[in-house]
Design an enzyme around this catalytic site. Structure first.
Site: not given
Length: 165
Positions: A55, A57, A85, A88
């Site tokens: 992801h 992040e 999410c 993260c």
């Protein structure tokens, strides 16, 4: 209208989100800032990297850790185009970032207040400040446009398949 510091970095994260979209990934971008400078950038790449953890992040935090030579990032602010999410959010807690600033709220899987509130749970050993909704309309529109385009492509492919049979 004068652009704020938060808006400046969210706009930068939006450029990174565009990289993800060009790769066919969900357009989310993240930028890690330390002492006013970029120390990490990331854009969604789980399909490209064949890695569920890739992801935006996570990639920005990894890059910042490499630059700052530490997985702990207590003076880093993380700017993201979409509310993180749970995975993260957990990484942000473990990295001990100072401040999360995000654009659009994620009403399906958001873990910074929309669905879950992982970041402010008092049971954690670290708490960070959170600012959500910075340029939310622009960030949200970017995501809406991406998914609309995907649906149209799917419809078009289905129509072509129908004609071939």
């Amino acid at each position: 209208m004068q652009e704020t510091e938060h808006e400046k970095w969210i706009f930068h994260a939006l450029k990174l989100a565009d990289r993800a979209a060009k790769m066919g990934e969900i357009p989310v971008g993240a930028v890690a800032i330390w002492q006013g400078k970029i120390v990490g950038e990331g854009w969604n790449q789980p399909i490209f990297q064949q890695d569920a953890t890739a992801h935006a992040e996570i990639l920005a935090l990894r890059a910042a850790g490499q630059i700052l030579k530490n997985y702990r990032l207590p003076e880093v602010d993380l700017y993201v185009t979409l509310e993180p999410c749970a995975m993260c959010a957990g990484a942000m807690i473990h990295a001990r970032i100072k401040h999360l600033i995000f654009g659009a709220f994620d009403l399906k899987t958001g873990a910074a207040g929309s669905v879950f509130d992982v970041l402010i749970d008092p049971r954690h050993n670290h708490r960070l400040s959170v600012t959500g909704g910075v340029l939310a309309d622009i960030c949200g529109q970017r995501l809406s446009d991406f998914f609309k385009s995907r649906r149209l492509q799917k419809k078009y492919r289905a129509k072509l398949d129908e004609q071939d049979s």
